[in-house]
Design a protein around this motif. Sequence first.
Motif, mmCIF file in Angstrom:
data_model
loop_
_atom_site.group_PDB
_atom_site.id
_atom_site.type_symbol
_atom_site.label_atom_id
_atom_site.label_comp_id
_atom_site.label_asym_id
_atom_site.label_seq_id
_atom_site.Cartn_x
_atom_site.Cartn_y
_atom_site.Cartn_z
ATOM 1 N N LEU A 270 -86.301 -159.191 7.298
ATOM 2 C CA LEU A 270 -86.800 -158.341 6.228
ATOM 3 C C LEU A 270 -87.556 -159.201 5.231
ATOM 4 O O LEU A 270 -87.043 -160.214 4.753
ATOM 5 C CB LEU A 270 -85.647 -157.620 5.531
ATOM 6 C CG LEU A 270 -84.973 -156.513 6.342
ATOM 7 C CD1 LEU A 270 -83.784 -155.957 5.553
ATOM 8 C CD2 LEU A 270 -85.951 -155.405 6.663
ATOM 9 N N SER A 272 -90.003 -159.027 1.572
ATOM 10 C CA SER A 272 -90.500 -158.220 0.469
ATOM 11 C C SER A 272 -91.983 -158.472 0.299
ATOM 12 O O SER A 272 -92.555 -159.379 0.904
ATOM 13 C CB SER A 272 -89.749 -158.573 -0.825
ATOM 14 O OG SER A 272 -90.109 -159.865 -1.242
ATOM 15 N N TYR A 273 -92.620 -157.664 -0.586
ATOM 16 C CA TYR A 273 -94.066 -157.810 -0.765
ATOM 17 C C TYR A 273 -94.423 -159.147 -1.405
ATOM 18 O O TYR A 273 -95.566 -159.584 -1.346
ATOM 19 C CB TYR A 273 -94.614 -156.656 -1.613
ATOM 20 C CG TYR A 273 -94.189 -156.717 -3.058
ATOM 21 C CD1 TYR A 273 -94.967 -157.376 -4.007
ATOM 22 C CD2 TYR A 273 -92.999 -156.119 -3.470
ATOM 23 C CE1 TYR A 273 -94.572 -157.449 -5.324
ATOM 24 C CE2 TYR A 273 -92.597 -156.190 -4.790
ATOM 25 C CZ TYR A 273 -93.405 -156.845 -5.722
ATOM 26 O OH TYR A 273 -93.007 -156.908 -7.027
ATOM 27 N N TYR A 277 -96.390 -161.370 4.835
ATOM 28 C CA TYR A 277 -96.044 -160.279 5.736
ATOM 29 C C TYR A 277 -96.932 -160.381 6.972
ATOM 30 O O TYR A 277 -97.965 -161.054 6.976
ATOM 31 C CB TYR A 277 -96.216 -158.929 5.053
ATOM 32 C CG TYR A 277 -97.643 -158.570 4.726
ATOM 33 C CD1 TYR A 277 -98.405 -157.790 5.597
ATOM 34 C CD2 TYR A 277 -98.239 -159.018 3.558
ATOM 35 C CE1 TYR A 277 -99.715 -157.467 5.307
ATOM 36 C CE2 TYR A 277 -99.546 -158.708 3.262
ATOM 37 C CZ TYR A 277 -100.286 -157.922 4.133
ATOM 38 O OH TYR A 277 -101.586 -157.616 3.860
ATOM 39 N N ASP A 324 -94.651 -152.746 0.588
ATOM 40 C CA ASP A 324 -93.555 -153.007 -0.353
ATOM 41 C C ASP A 324 -92.344 -153.614 0.353
ATOM 42 O O ASP A 324 -91.524 -154.302 -0.277
ATOM 43 C CB ASP A 324 -93.133 -151.705 -1.042
ATOM 44 C CG ASP A 324 -94.264 -151.126 -1.866
ATOM 45 O OD1 ASP A 324 -94.648 -151.772 -2.845
ATOM 46 O OD2 ASP A 324 -94.764 -150.036 -1.523
ATOM 47 N N GLU A 325 -92.234 -153.374 1.666
ATOM 48 C CA GLU A 325 -91.101 -153.917 2.431
ATOM 49 C C GLU A 325 -91.519 -154.022 3.880
ATOM 50 O O GLU A 325 -92.335 -153.222 4.371
ATOM 51 C CB GLU A 325 -89.872 -153.007 2.277
ATOM 52 C CG GLU A 325 -88.620 -153.545 2.942
ATOM 53 C CD GLU A 325 -87.433 -152.600 2.782
ATOM 54 O OE1 GLU A 325 -86.481 -152.739 3.580
ATOM 55 O OE2 GLU A 325 -87.469 -151.746 1.883
ATOM 56 N N GLU A 326 -90.952 -155.012 4.586
ATOM 57 C CA GLU A 326 -91.286 -155.205 5.994
ATOM 58 C C GLU A 326 -90.033 -155.527 6.784
ATOM 59 O O GLU A 326 -89.118 -156.199 6.285
ATOM 60 C CB GLU A 326 -92.289 -156.344 6.170
ATOM 61 C CG GLU A 326 -92.633 -156.593 7.639
ATOM 62 C CD GLU A 326 -93.470 -157.839 7.840
ATOM 63 O OE1 GLU A 326 -94.072 -157.975 8.916
ATOM 64 O OE2 GLU A 326 -93.521 -158.684 6.929
ATOM 65 N N SER A 327 -89.979 -155.043 8.011
ATOM 66 C CA SER A 327 -88.947 -155.418 8.963
ATOM 67 C C SER A 327 -89.650 -155.936 10.212
ATOM 68 O O SER A 327 -90.398 -155.192 10.861
ATOM 69 C CB SER A 327 -88.052 -154.226 9.292
ATOM 70 O OG SER A 327 -87.106 -154.589 10.283
ATOM 71 N N HIS A 341 -93.770 -151.559 8.353
ATOM 72 C CA HIS A 341 -94.167 -151.665 6.954
ATOM 73 C C HIS A 341 -93.782 -150.386 6.216
ATOM 74 O O HIS A 341 -93.928 -149.278 6.754
ATOM 75 C CB HIS A 341 -95.680 -151.889 6.831
ATOM 76 C CG HIS A 341 -96.125 -153.225 7.333
ATOM 77 N ND1 HIS A 341 -97.440 -153.631 7.317
ATOM 78 C CD2 HIS A 341 -95.427 -154.272 7.877
ATOM 79 C CE1 HIS A 341 -97.545 -154.854 7.818
ATOM 80 N NE2 HIS A 341 -96.337 -155.250 8.181
#
Length: 953
Positions: A270, A272-273, A277, A324-327, A341
Amino acid sequence: MLYEVDASRIAFDIDYCLAESQSHGTFATFGIVQQDINPGLTIDKVGSIGLPLSEREARVIIDASRKAPFGKGSKTIVDESVRKTTEKIPGMFGTLVVCLPSKHEGGELCLSHDNKNKTFKTAPSSELGISYLAWYADVTHEVKTVTSGYRTVLTYNLAKTNLASKYIPTASALSTPEDSIRQILRAWDSQGTANEAAPKFLCYCLEHLYTESSLSLKALKGVNLCRAQTVFEACKTSGFSFFLATLEKEVLGSCEDDYDSWDSRDGSDLLSYEEDYHSLIEELDSTWRIGNVVDAEGELKFQKIEIADDNIVQSDLHTAREPDEESFAGYTGNEGATSTHWYRDSAIVIVPNAQYTQFMVQGKLDSEDDISSEIGQLRDHLISSGDNNELVRNTLIHTCKSVLDGHERNYTGRSYRGCKSSRWACSLELGVIAESCVVLRNAKMLQRCVDAMDDSPSKTIFWNMGKMMFWDLWPSIQESVEKAIERLPSFLDRMEAVEDFRMGFSKTDIWTPQERLCGATKKQTSDALIAWSKDMGEMALALGPVGTDDGLDLAQAAVCYGDQTLHNLIIPYAQKYCSDLPFVITFLCELQQLQQNDEAGTNPEDVMLSSGAFDRALRILFPKVATEFDPRALKSRSISLGTYYHGFTRPRCYGPSRKLVDIELVAKLYANAITQGHLEAGQKLLQKIEYSLPKMMPRDFDDVWFPFLQHLMRLLPDVSLSFSEPSIKSLFYQVFTEYLKQRVGPQPSKLVDWKRPQPVCRYDCSDCKELNFFLGHPVRQVERFTMNKEPREHLQEKINLDHALSSAVEKTNGPGYAHMLVVTKSLKSWESFLEAWNKRAKDVKQLFSSLDGKELREALGERYEEVMQMHVLKQQERPVAASTTDSSVPEANSSSEQGRSRVDRAIAPTLREMPNALQNRQQLSSMNKSLGTKNASSIPQKRKAEIVDLTEE
């Protein structure tokens, strides 16, 4: 001119209008200055004016001023009520008024422009504050009268400095997109539900993400507030609903593998921004959803709903934006690396009122919230429209099916613009769906709904189903209605449901044209439902279980359905449950009361019981009641209300499974049975009560048996039954005597010697044997033991267990041991027992006096005095000890271990009688004094003896 728009361009036009909205102007404004400001007010020939303004200074200003004239056409007038601002200097476009601290009341400023009105008040902040007002020159305004105090203001003309431009700002020239948005919404609403291209709702993305806790209209700032306020005002006047929500887009795509960010634990990482990314090479899937949907005030409506791309106003929202978030999921051997995303924004949600219910229903379905109120609204809307609104009908059907699908399978895909969710249905939702199925005339879905009712359905649905039912629908839904009634937990609930359904239908005004043509009437259908309700009564009885309330309802059913139902159905049913005393006794007593009401003509029911109906039921059931009777199942009505009986009882606590019956009903039933000649069964019932009395606790008599006797003393004279009947006399005597034995107990016997209980020593030591010898001696009251500290303390532990013994330690100056233990017998325990017994006896005498009367004297007969004087409790005295030399008195152990010797034994004469504690104490004191003189030579002389009492509490 009416704004016309293509349905496919609605989102584009809203985006265009709101993009132009950067500020939200108004034709007038008002505010309060937060800082403390001294304007330095001075007047020629007067000097400085202090603030806040005083009355003296106000009069000085008035004397130095003149009333300002205002122009009106070609005239100059003084108008103190209405003033219209006109241009007084070149380039003037408005007025600014600053209100200085000067306490006053009234003086409101009322402004109007383009059918909009505003009222500003300077009085609330006038004592210490500074406020300001401003408005355009083309705004009509009125100044109300100042009702008290004085108001001091500074008035300024607002004008352009660049006079080369002929443009003068006016309120009429304000640029606002509100009117444009309003026209778009009205055009959207005119599309109705027939145009499939028209969006069901739209989401407009704001420029800032707000937290869920702060999401409301008043919490927005800057351009977000301007745009949201514009949409909110347009929605209010156009029949649209306004919401705020968190907009989220989830994008899954392939990406380059990145071994540095590989998480070996679960294959994901995970980010964060703020961190790097992974750029997506190819978008594989995307999902839009809105969550935390609130109204303008911030009140939560539901948690989430999935939406489609065409529900978003803006296009290409996140093209050049970092997530704003990534996995991230790396290479797995079979598949390449992927990354998910998430993009989050706050958004305005615009919903046409025609789509409001469907929007809320799907949102609550996806959020797994209770949607019973929404289904009820759809149902009521369909009824009010005369079943002619196809959209509402389809929405209601879709919603009901979605809930049932989710309940049956716990997971099902639901499609509302791409939404999917799963949920269980609650009993309240299933009840509303059942009512809706009747309105929809959908027997198949009603059957599904009833099958889904794992728990008992809500009792309120049956009246509604009856009221909403078409008569021609009855054959197809009858089986489902009966099955729903069978699921109710008790006979009372089932009978109420049957009656509610029948009565609900009697209130209906729903009739099909075919029913009117064939001459169907309410009377015919009502008769058919009455016959059905009788059949359902048999079903309700057959299912059980029963309780006290069921006894009441069973008696009511007997009155409603008549003798045949009573004897063929109800009495056999009551026989089956005769072991349930609360149920059967309540049924018989209520049946008697209802029959008496029938005979008096006070019951509203049309069907009347025959005069001998209750007598026949009593003849069949009472012998079984007497056989099965368990006195432990009785209770007093007064105790059940939380009161006390004669001031010294405690409320009883029964377990939840124990059923209790009112003792007054038992007394009534017994009196009626004896009147009808059921003497043998009546005697058996009283005998069971007598046999149980020795096992009862004192509070059972207070709570149950004395109230029972009181009820008998009140009821038996009315049925001409004598208290001299042997079984009644025996019951009264046994209740009183058993109560005396348990509540008061035997009178403490008079003490005739000094014997005391002997404690047991687990070590069987010689010291305890000497102590027990003294305690068992009938005439000795005081004993002295000479011993060391350890055995002395051991004996004191034994002595402290008996309140009738006291001990003290005396110092000695003779050879051997330095201390002796002095043990004295007293009457303290006996006095305490006697005092407690006297108090209990006094309380019981007061109770007996409250029950005394002619009936009680007759019931006790020749034993009246014996009971009232409590002779059963009198005790005989114990035998008196013969003398100190009696052969039965044990001899003291003459041996003296380790040099210990008994110093003195004070012997008292035998006590033949002990009339009271005071006389005994006086006798013993005089006897001990005489003994002390007689045996003085045998007692070692002491010098300055010091007594230490170790038993003082």
